[in-house]
Design a protein around this motif. Sequence first.
Motif, PDB file in Angstrom:
ATOM      1  N   THR A  57       2.597  -1.844 -15.430  1.00 45.34           N
ATOM      2  CA  THR A  57       2.033  -1.858 -14.264  1.00 45.34           C
ATOM      3  C   THR A  57       2.968  -1.844 -12.848  1.00 45.34           C
ATOM      4  O   THR A  57       4.107  -2.062 -12.962  1.00 45.34           O
ATOM      5  CB  THR A  57       1.213  -3.271 -13.792  1.00 45.34           C
ATOM      6  OG1 THR A  57       2.140  -4.427 -13.871  1.00 45.34           O
ATOM      7  CG2 THR A  57       0.390  -3.283 -15.131  1.00 45.34           C
ATOM      8  N   GLN A  58       2.375  -1.412 -11.764  1.00 48.12           N
ATOM      9  CA  GLN A  58       3.163  -0.852 -10.642  1.00 48.12           C
ATOM     10  C   GLN A  58       3.562  -2.204  -9.829  1.00 48.12           C
ATOM     11  O   GLN A  58       4.663  -2.437  -9.367  1.00 48.12           O
ATOM     12  CB  GLN A  58       2.254  -0.288  -9.466  1.00 48.12           C
ATOM     13  CG  GLN A  58       3.046   0.222  -8.503  1.00 48.12           C
ATOM     14  CD  GLN A  58       2.040   1.113  -7.527  1.00 48.12           C
ATOM     15  OE1 GLN A  58       0.962   0.850  -7.429  1.00 48.12           O
ATOM     16  NE2 GLN A  58       2.976   1.754  -6.476  1.00 48.12           N
ATOM     17  N   HIS A  59       2.673  -3.322  -9.940  1.00 43.48           N
ATOM     18  CA  HIS A  59       3.230  -4.556  -9.229  1.00 43.48           C
ATOM     19  C   HIS A  59       2.986  -5.896 -10.307  1.00 43.48           C
ATOM     20  O   HIS A  59       2.111  -5.615 -10.979  1.00 43.48           O
ATOM     21  CB  HIS A  59       2.446  -4.936  -7.988  1.00 43.48           C
ATOM     22  CG  HIS A  59       2.644  -3.807  -6.901  1.00 43.48           C
ATOM     23  ND1 HIS A  59       3.780  -3.450  -6.301  1.00 43.48           N
ATOM     24  CD2 HIS A  59       1.897  -2.950  -6.246  1.00 43.48           C
ATOM     25  CE1 HIS A  59       3.759  -2.612  -5.313  1.00 43.48           C
ATOM     26  NE2 HIS A  59       2.554  -2.008  -5.581  1.00 43.48           N
TER      27      HIS A  59
ATOM     28  N   HIS B  55      -1.461   0.523  -8.489  1.00 45.51           N
ATOM     29  CA  HIS B  55      -1.952  -0.637  -8.529  1.00 45.51           C
ATOM     30  C   HIS B  55      -3.683  -0.715  -8.701  1.00 45.51           C
ATOM     31  O   HIS B  55      -4.139  -0.073  -7.637  1.00 45.51           O
ATOM     32  CB  HIS B  55      -1.422  -1.243  -7.308  1.00 45.51           C
ATOM     33  CG  HIS B  55      -1.924  -2.849  -7.140  1.00 45.51           C
ATOM     34  ND1 HIS B  55      -1.599  -3.819  -8.091  1.00 45.51           N
ATOM     35  CD2 HIS B  55      -2.763  -3.378  -6.246  1.00 45.51           C
ATOM     36  CE1 HIS B  55      -2.470  -4.689  -7.704  1.00 45.51           C
ATOM     37  NE2 HIS B  55      -3.063  -4.676  -6.775  1.00 45.51           N
ATOM     38  N   GLU B  56      -4.236  -1.259  -9.454  1.00 39.18           N
ATOM     39  CA  GLU B  56      -5.718  -1.496  -9.347  1.00 39.18           C
ATOM     40  C   GLU B  56      -5.843  -2.910  -8.852  1.00 39.18           C
ATOM     41  O   GLU B  56      -5.201  -4.000  -8.543  1.00 39.18           O
ATOM     42  CB  GLU B  56      -6.114  -1.474 -10.867  1.00 39.18           C
ATOM     43  CG  GLU B  56      -5.896  -0.214 -11.363  1.00 39.18           C
ATOM     44  CD  GLU B  56      -6.283  -0.156 -13.014  1.00 39.18           C
ATOM     45  OE1 GLU B  56      -6.966  -1.183 -13.379  1.00 39.18           O
ATOM     46  OE2 GLU B  56      -5.859   0.718 -13.757  1.00 39.18           O
ATOM     47  N   GLY B  57      -7.035  -3.083  -8.385  1.00 41.96           N
ATOM     48  CA  GLY B  57      -7.639  -4.291  -7.717  1.00 41.96           C
ATOM     49  C   GLY B  57      -7.341  -4.520  -6.224  1.00 41.96           C
ATOM     50  O   GLY B  57      -6.967  -3.508  -5.527  1.00 41.96           O
TER      51      GLY B  57
END
Length: 300
Positions: free
Chosen positions: A160-162, A227-229
Amino acid sequence: MTTPTPSAAAGPALHSAVLDWYSQHGRDLPWRDPDCTPWGIYLSEVMSQQTPVARVQPVWERWLQRWPTPAALAADSPGEAVRMWDGLGYPRRALRLWESARVMVEQHGGQVPRDHEDLLALPGVGAYTAAAVASFAYEDPRTVVDTNVRRVLARTVTGTQHAAPALTAAEMRLAQASMPADRDDANAWNAASMELGALICTARSPKCLECPVVHLCAWQLAGRPEHEGPARRGQAWHGTDRQVRGRIVQLLRESPDPVSRGALGTAWPDDESKLERCLAALVDDGLVEPRGGDRYSLPS
DNA sequence: TAGGCGTGGCT
DNA sequence: TAGCCAAGCCT
């Protein structure tokens, strides 16, 4: 209660690539010098909490010159610690540093404690700093988890990105499972994975073309998904109590003598009640001391 | 556990 | 330019 093992963790290939990279590209910071004392390392860790290395270094040099041991700092006033803190931000750290120096003198023979639990008990020392000092000052390979390590593991292992907004139990387990078995490698990994996050695997614009583990990075292999969310919300600043507090402490830092209440008012001229509230909070925090005659100073 | 707590450089 | 971000800690 059982703690599930992470389905994946950093393995030998990731370890050796990051350790090799670090041996060639790690910064030559003064607190990484083999002759640096545990006290010097301890100071560097506290100063670096939420503050970039470039701003820490000159202040660190001045502190260590003036206070080469915990006893030297404990013998001075807490106000001098806050004054010498200069513009590092979050000046409560300076106060807690002074308090922790006193604890070292009174309970640990004037030394930075080696024991992890003793470190954790020091004011201003949390999970990160206790592990970092144990590992970097005493070669005790605790699992060091800071924002850099979290991001490196989020990308290379989780894909994941973050990392999550706040440290989760799952991240902690992942970090522990990602530690090299060898003691020296583990201590080096703590420094190297942080350094990779600081120099290459950065939050905003990661330098993936220069990354030593780009070929085994899960986020890379997944096509660098966004990034999701919900978007992470930044901290407000203008007009906050923190801004007002900062101005008040700055005025007191810059004055060799106590400052009148009237002069402190210039810190926030437009809202007297806000100024009063912030001043009272600073006194409550021990960062400001009323001196009588309607004057205030750093704590004596 | 989410939010308070400084400061300044970078994009 | 105005956020974004930086080796967290404490309540």
